[in-house]
Design a protein around this motif. Structure first.
Motif, PDB file in Angstrom:
ATOM      1  N   ALA A 133       3.657 -66.625  -2.344  1.00 58.98           N
ATOM      2  CA  ALA A 133       4.167 -66.483  -3.702  1.00 58.98           C
ATOM      3  C   ALA A 133       4.257 -65.005  -4.093  1.00 58.98           C
ATOM      4  N   PHE A 134       3.246 -64.237  -3.709  1.00 60.38           N
ATOM      5  CA  PHE A 134       3.260 -62.798  -4.007  1.00 60.38           C
ATOM      6  C   PHE A 134       4.407 -62.107  -3.281  1.00 60.38           C
ATOM      7  N   GLN A 135       4.604 -62.422  -1.999  1.00 58.10           N
ATOM      8  CA  GLN A 135       5.696 -61.815  -1.236  1.00 58.10           C
ATOM      9  C   GLN A 135       7.056 -62.213  -1.807  1.00 58.10           C
ATOM     10  N   TYR A 136       7.167 -63.454  -2.261  1.00 56.39           N
ATOM     11  CA  TYR A 136       8.422 -63.904  -2.863  1.00 56.39           C
ATOM     12  C   TYR A 136       8.700 -63.148  -4.159  1.00 56.39           C
ATOM     13  N   PRO A 141      15.130 -56.164  -4.556  1.00 49.14           N
ATOM     14  CA  PRO A 141      15.939 -56.659  -3.428  1.00 49.14           C
ATOM     15  C   PRO A 141      15.918 -55.744  -2.217  1.00 49.14           C
ATOM     16  N   THR A 142      15.571 -54.457  -2.400  1.00 52.25           N
ATOM     17  CA  THR A 142      15.523 -53.540  -1.252  1.00 52.25           C
ATOM     18  C   THR A 142      14.350 -53.854  -0.326  1.00 52.25           C
ATOM     19  N   LYS A 143      13.419 -54.678  -0.801  1.00 53.37           N
ATOM     20  CA  LYS A 143      12.254 -55.037   0.006  1.00 53.37           C
ATOM     21  C   LYS A 143      12.395 -56.423   0.622  1.00 53.37           C
ATOM     22  N   MET A 144      13.615 -56.866   0.803  1.00 52.83           N
ATOM     23  CA  MET A 144      13.846 -58.158   1.433  1.00 52.83           C
ATOM     24  C   MET A 144      13.241 -58.184   2.835  1.00 52.83           C
ATOM     25  N   SER A 170       9.970 -59.445  10.473  1.00 50.11           N
ATOM     26  CA  SER A 170       8.718 -59.258   9.736  1.00 50.11           C
ATOM     27  C   SER A 170       7.992 -60.563   9.445  1.00 50.11           C
ATOM     28  N   VAL A 171       8.606 -61.678   9.787  1.00 50.92           N
ATOM     29  CA  VAL A 171       7.999 -62.974   9.475  1.00 50.92           C
ATOM     30  C   VAL A 171       6.681 -63.161  10.219  1.00 50.92           C
ATOM     31  N   GLN A 172       6.648 -62.807  11.518  1.00 40.01           N
ATOM     32  CA  GLN A 172       5.456 -63.038  12.329  1.00 40.01           C
ATOM     33  C   GLN A 172       4.228 -62.351  11.748  1.00 40.01           C
ATOM     34  N   GLY A 173       4.373 -61.098  11.336  1.00 40.46           N
ATOM     35  CA  GLY A 173       3.221 -60.364  10.848  1.00 40.46           C
ATOM     36  C   GLY A 173       2.976 -60.526   9.365  1.00 40.46           C
ATOM     37  N   THR A 174       3.986 -60.247   8.559  1.00 45.04           N
ATOM     38  CA  THR A 174       3.805 -60.183   7.107  1.00 45.04           C
ATOM     39  C   THR A 174       3.613 -61.549   6.473  1.00 45.04           C
ATOM     40  N   LEU A 175       4.467 -62.500   6.800  1.00 46.76           N
ATOM     41  CA  LEU A 175       4.439 -63.790   6.115  1.00 46.76           C
ATOM     42  C   LEU A 175       3.533 -64.824   6.776  1.00 46.76           C
ATOM     43  N   LEU A 176       3.427 -64.792   8.096  1.00 45.72           N
ATOM     44  CA  LEU A 176       2.610 -65.795   8.798  1.00 45.72           C
ATOM     45  C   LEU A 176       1.292 -65.224   9.302  1.00 45.72           C
ATOM     46  N   GLY A 177       1.342 -64.063   9.944  1.00 47.39           N
ATOM     47  CA  GLY A 177       0.155 -63.519  10.583  1.00 47.39           C
ATOM     48  C   GLY A 177      -0.961 -63.165   9.625  1.00 47.39           C
ATOM     49  N   VAL A 178      -0.627 -62.557   8.489  1.00 47.44           N
ATOM     50  CA  VAL A 178      -1.663 -62.106   7.549  1.00 47.44           C
ATOM     51  C   VAL A 178      -2.471 -63.272   6.986  1.00 47.44           C
ATOM     52  N   PRO A 179      -1.837 -64.285   6.374  1.00 48.87           N
ATOM     53  CA  PRO A 179      -2.652 -65.385   5.826  1.00 48.87           C
ATOM     54  C   PRO A 179      -3.352 -66.209   6.896  1.00 48.87           C
ATOM     55  N   LEU A 180      -2.710 -66.410   8.041  1.00 49.33           N
ATOM     56  CA  LEU A 180      -3.343 -67.180   9.110  1.00 49.33           C
ATOM     57  C   LEU A 180      -4.557 -66.447   9.676  1.00 49.33           C
ATOM     58  N   LEU A 232       3.488 -73.150   6.293  1.00 48.10           N
ATOM     59  CA  LEU A 232       4.017 -71.840   5.943  1.00 48.10           C
ATOM     60  C   LEU A 232       5.396 -71.619   6.551  1.00 48.10           C
ATOM     61  N   ALA A 233       5.575 -72.064   7.805  1.00 48.49           N
ATOM     62  CA  ALA A 233       6.857 -71.854   8.482  1.00 48.49           C
ATOM     63  C   ALA A 233       7.993 -72.556   7.752  1.00 48.49           C
ATOM     64  N   ILE A 234       7.745 -73.753   7.264  1.00 48.78           N
ATOM     65  CA  ILE A 234       8.780 -74.483   6.520  1.00 48.78           C
ATOM     66  C   ILE A 234       9.150 -73.736   5.237  1.00 48.78           C
ATOM     67  N   LEU A 235       8.146 -73.257   4.529  1.00 51.56           N
ATOM     68  CA  LEU A 235       8.397 -72.528   3.281  1.00 51.56           C
ATOM     69  C   LEU A 235       9.121 -71.218   3.546  1.00 51.56           C
ATOM     70  N   VAL A 236       8.715 -70.509   4.599  1.00 50.89           N
ATOM     71  CA  VAL A 236       9.366 -69.242   4.932  1.00 50.89           C
ATOM     72  C   VAL A 236      10.818 -69.460   5.307  1.00 50.89           C
ATOM     73  N   TYR A 237      11.084 -70.520   6.060  1.00 53.85           N
ATOM     74  CA  TYR A 237      12.454 -70.788   6.508  1.00 53.85           C
ATOM     75  C   TYR A 237      13.384 -71.054   5.323  1.00 53.85           C
ATOM     76  N   PHE A 238      12.905 -71.794   4.344  1.00 54.69           N
ATOM     77  CA  PHE A 238      13.772 -72.180   3.235  1.00 54.69           C
ATOM     78  C   PHE A 238      13.791 -71.164   2.103  1.00 54.69           C
ATOM     79  N   PHE A 239      12.706 -70.425   1.896  1.00 50.14           N
ATOM     80  CA  PHE A 239      12.636 -69.518   0.756  1.00 50.14           C
ATOM     81  C   PHE A 239      12.808 -68.043   1.122  1.00 50.14           C
ATOM     82  N   PHE A 240      12.679 -67.711   2.413  1.00 47.24           N
ATOM     83  CA  PHE A 240      12.803 -66.311   2.793  1.00 47.24           C
ATOM     84  C   PHE A 240      13.951 -66.097   3.782  1.00 47.24           C
ATOM     85  N   THR A 241      13.734 -66.497   5.025  1.00 46.57           N
ATOM     86  CA  THR A 241      14.744 -66.239   6.049  1.00 46.57           C
ATOM     87  C   THR A 241      14.472 -67.082   7.289  1.00 46.57           C
TER      88      THR A 241
END
Length: 247
Positions: free
Chosen positions: A34-37, A44-47, A52-62, A115-124
């Motif tokens: 939610a924070f990253q979103y 928008p410049t920080k899209m 970056s999915v492996q480290g920023t969105l999945l790796g950190v919380p896992l 997390l992967a499902i949410l990242v796929y639909f809400f991020f990239t």
């Protein structure tokens, strides 16, 4: 032993590791997404790109969740003063600790799938290999936290030691800016995300084949290192006189 008994044993192991509300833990990673979103929507410049999915969105919380599980596997019994009971488990104390590790691994798998499902639909969309890379980092630090917890005989000390090594990892890699292929967070997709093609020199490699070789080297090296740390952690935990001293 029947499969049903094994499943029940694993369920009880999960209860010991994370308590009766263990099913809530995967959802504790959602505030990070939610924070990253919010950050990406606000600027928008920080899209976030696929690399970056492996480290920023999945790796950190896992990894954070994995560290929590790791410190609870052996050091949790020390702090709860129940370690002596583990030594009386039929089949050996390793049977209990392996059950805890496996149950924690299943929780990490479930969390990553969510997390992967949410990242796929809400991020990239992202490469499937990013899932393994994020899981590798979380499992590495889970095992490391377990071993350090056994070494120091304390959840807090084990967690501090693991956090210190995690911080050193971040400093060595520039918190994701540089990729070192013999560290748990190695992410080959950063190169592809930055260049649009793996055939670049600036990233430190000259061909897709070399990048593939780096990735294979990293995956094998991390598996061997995790096995070594796990063995050392169990060797330490099996020194009953030292582990039970002062309990």
């Amino acid at each position: 032993m029947k499969l049903a008994i094994d499943i029940e044993f694993i369920r009880h192991a999960m209860l010991v590791v994370a308590g009766h509300r263990f099913w809530i833990l995967p959802f504790s990673t959602l505030p990070w997404l939610a924070f990253q979103y919010y950050v990406t929507m606000d600027d928008p410049t920080k899209m976030i790109g696929p690399g970056s999915v492996q480290g920023t969105l999945l790796g950190v919380p896992l990894t954070g969740l994995g560290m929590f599980f790791g410190m609870r596997i052996i050091a949790g019994e020390v702090d709860d003063r129940s370690l002596e009971i583990a030594y009386t488990v039929p089949g050996g104390c390793e049977r209990l600790w392996f059950a805890k590790l496996f149950s924690a691994f299943l929780m990490l798998l479930f969390t990553e799938a969510m997390l992967a499902i949410l990242v796929y639909f809400f991020f990239t969309p992202f490469p499937p290999g990013a899932l393994y890379g994020a899981l590798q980092a979380s499992c590495f630090y889970m095992i490391l936290a377990m071993a350090l917890g056994a070494l120091f005989r304390s959840e807090t000390s084990g967690l501090i030691g693991t956090a210190a090594l995690l911080g050193l990892n971040g400093l060595l890699t520039g918190f994701g800016e540089n990729q070192l292929r013999f560290l748990p967070f190695f992410n080959p997709y950063v190169y592809l995300d930055a260049s649009g093609s793996s055939n670049v020199v600036d990233g430190g490699f000259t061909s897709p084949e070399e990048l593939l070789a780096w990735t294979i080297q990293n995956r094998i090296a991390m598996l061997l290192l995790m096995g070594a740390i796990l063995s050392l952690g169990f060797m330490r935990a099996n020194r009953r006189e030292i582990m039970l001293d002062g309990m």
